[in-house]
Design an enzyme around this catalytic site. Sequence first.
Site, PDB file in Angstrom:
ATOM      1  N   HIS A 105      -4.685  -1.884  -0.576  1.00 41.25           N
ATOM      2  CA  HIS A 105      -3.310  -1.445  -0.852  1.00 41.25           C
ATOM      3  C   HIS A 105      -2.274  -2.161   0.008  1.00 41.25           C
ATOM      4  CE1 HIS A 105      -0.762   2.210  -2.361  1.00 41.25           C
ATOM      5  NE2 HIS A 105      -0.614   1.122  -3.096  1.00 41.25           N
ATOM      6  N   ASP A 125      -8.167   8.988   2.910  1.00 42.09           N
ATOM      7  CA  ASP A 125      -6.933   8.755   2.158  1.00 42.09           C
ATOM      8  C   ASP A 125      -6.319  10.100   1.767  1.00 42.09           C
ATOM      9  OD1 ASP A 125      -4.932   7.497   0.793  1.00 42.09           O
ATOM     10  OD2 ASP A 125      -6.182   6.688  -0.801  1.00 42.09           O
ATOM     11  N   ASP A 126      -5.141  10.403   2.313  1.00 42.96           N
ATOM     12  CA  ASP A 126      -4.421  11.648   1.987  1.00 42.96           C
ATOM     13  C   ASP A 126      -5.095  12.893   2.550  1.00 42.96           C
ATOM     14  OD1 ASP A 126      -2.836   9.939   0.479  1.00 42.96           O
ATOM     15  OD2 ASP A 126      -2.738  11.246  -1.260  1.00 42.96           O
ATOM     16  N   ASP A 185      -4.867   8.269   6.781  1.00 41.44           N
ATOM     17  CA  ASP A 185      -3.689   7.395   6.824  1.00 41.44           C
ATOM     18  C   ASP A 185      -2.389   8.176   6.961  1.00 41.44           C
ATOM     19  OD1 ASP A 185      -3.903   8.422   4.256  1.00 41.44           O
ATOM     20  OD2 ASP A 185      -3.681   6.498   3.223  1.00 41.44           O
ATOM     21  N   HIS A 186      -2.389   9.438   6.562  1.00 39.42           N
ATOM     22  CA  HIS A 186      -1.215  10.313   6.721  1.00 39.42           C
ATOM     23  C   HIS A 186      -1.625  11.715   6.328  1.00 39.42           C
ATOM     24  CE1 HIS A 186      -0.951  10.002   2.379  1.00 39.42           C
ATOM     25  NE2 HIS A 186      -0.885   8.684   2.491  1.00 39.42           N
ATOM     26  N   LYS A 241       2.559  14.800   3.076  1.00 35.77           N
ATOM     27  CA  LYS A 241       2.664  13.408   2.641  1.00 35.77           C
ATOM     28  C   LYS A 241       4.082  13.082   2.167  1.00 35.77           C
ATOM     29  CE  LYS A 241       0.835  10.269  -0.913  1.00 35.77           C
ATOM     30  NZ  LYS A 241      -0.236  10.034  -1.902  1.00 35.77           N
ATOM     31  N   CYS A 272       0.739   5.595   2.143  1.00 35.17           N
ATOM     32  CA  CYS A 272      -0.409   4.701   2.315  1.00 35.17           C
ATOM     33  C   CYS A 272      -0.031   3.299   2.799  1.00 35.17           C
ATOM     34  CB  CYS A 272      -1.170   4.570   1.000  1.00 35.17           C
ATOM     35  SG  CYS A 272      -1.628   6.125   0.234  1.00 35.17           S
ATOM     36  N   LYS A 300     -10.562   0.836   0.118  1.00 36.12           N
ATOM     37  CA  LYS A 300      -9.167   0.656  -0.279  1.00 36.12           C
ATOM     38  C   LYS A 300      -8.450  -0.361   0.600  1.00 36.12           C
ATOM     39  CE  LYS A 300      -4.837   3.319  -0.362  1.00 36.12           C
ATOM     40  NZ  LYS A 300      -4.239   4.643  -0.554  1.00 36.12           N
TER      41      LYS A 300
END
Length: 582
Positions: free
Chosen positions: A142, A41-42, A348-349, A373, A81, A140
């Site tokens: 989301h 994540d991130d 995810d990014h 991001k 996300c 996660k």
Amino acid sequence: LSFFCFRKSLITPLVFCLLLQPPQTLLSITTKPNIVLLMADDLGIGDIGCYGNDTIRTPNIDRLAKEGVKLTQHIAAAPLCTPSRAAFLTGRYPLRSGMDAINNYRVIFWNGGSGGLPPNETTFAKILQQQGYSTGLIGKWHQGVNCESYNDHCHHPLNHGFGYFYGMPFTLISDCVTTEPPEMDREFRRKLWLYTQMMGLATLTFALARLTGLIPVSWKTVTCLAVFSLLFFASWFSSYGFIRYWNCIMMRNHEVTEQPMVTERTTSLIVRESISFIGRNKHKPFLLFLSFLHSHTPLLTTEKFLGKSRHGLYGDNVEEMDWMVGQVLEALEKEGLKNTTLVYFTSDHGGWLERQEGKRQLGGWNGIYRGGKAMGGWEGGIRVPGIFRWPGMLPANTVIDEPTSLMDIYPTVVHLAGGAVPQDRVIDGRDLMPLLQGTVQHSEHEFLFHYCGVHLHAVRWHQKDSGAIWKAHFVTPVFHPPGAGACYDRGVCPCFGEGVTHHDPPLLFDLSRDPSEAKPLTAETEPFFDIVLKKIGRAVEEHRRTLTPVPEQLSFYNSMWKPWLQPCCGTFPFCWCDKEGN
């Protein structure tokens, strides 16, 4: 008798030929692999060793790359996300499912909101479940929870093909930790506090004026103003004042197990659940989607890893995530599943450049790539790690520099499971197995479209005959301070409005020569400038003809907190529990 002899004469050489086939061909025909999908994540592409970082230690992720295939041009379909994960799960650009924003609410904001991944979307998990796979999501989500009531679970993982879920239905934020400053809607909350204080001061002023007789105002007016101020305060504090209880929760399937979550043990529980899922399902094909809470702020890191890296808390957090990857790989080897399991690692990014607290950098690093991001066009926001390992089926220590997408995971795993992608909708992903196995040299993607919300910011054209990878930017964010490379004044870069610049003609780069997007081409410096832009323009027109209107899942109404949709482990509003502690 002659017919029988004829059949026998055909069958014997056929069996003989099959026996002479290489082992991996037989494997591909006769078995369905286990599939383990690991998503950070991130995480910035420049944060791990196999992509060039020589100061953060990621030996387990690096081992995956050494034993498998590393993609150097792996692209997220969105720079945030919620939309990126929606595209990953469905194999479709997020605006096709209504999961990209028309406003500034660009992600799911509340567990008690009504937006989320629509029930009519078919995830790869749903198809694999139909093919006999045990499917599990740890970590996660989301993608929303409920639509119309607190227990309809229309957006829940179990309604999208996952047979088991343990984790956060929301995302990790700094508000989940009492010692961290607030993160969610920070500026908006400051304004709400200011308006509340102004109304309270006005009420007090009118009351004192009435008592002293300085202003001829009735008690009725003072009372109405006081009631209005109180209602205004209650309208926003009932949601923002209890973010830890509404958003920072853990669930097992449909049951809320921690409200609020106990962050000190979250990492160990996620590792335990992942290993347990592998052990429970080792005798049949399984899909495990381990969706890390690392490396999103507040960077939950256990004491074992604190202060161990050379990059502060962020580096500690990334190194702990690498350890978690190692625990999963060790579990696969312990169960004898290494050679029958496809393992995939990604983010995810891109990393969050603007995420800072004082002098502490809490966001990731995107290597040589510009932006980060929330930036839909620049490479730093959308170029992510992409690593595949499947011993005996994929070559080891291999690097592929072809445009690929997170959306490609969808048709890839569906094909491996023996399923078929839906034929009643557009699937934007492409099966990666021929490229990964080396039977083809080029990606099937000719064009990739880079959105920021529902706004098209850039387009990539892979000109396969020349090897050029052209990228045209129609819109770019305005960096502040100028030349800083990010939107430090806003916290995240916007998709539209005064915070962006529209380019006509578009900014054009050849990523094969300029991957950092440092020097835009012009008609004077690039002979094919006009031809390339016309080709991209026609591709945009064709792409837009494939889009159909769908309900906006991230609309203002869907993004609002609704008490009747709030997951609660007690009787609302008395929502608190710790079932893991027992």
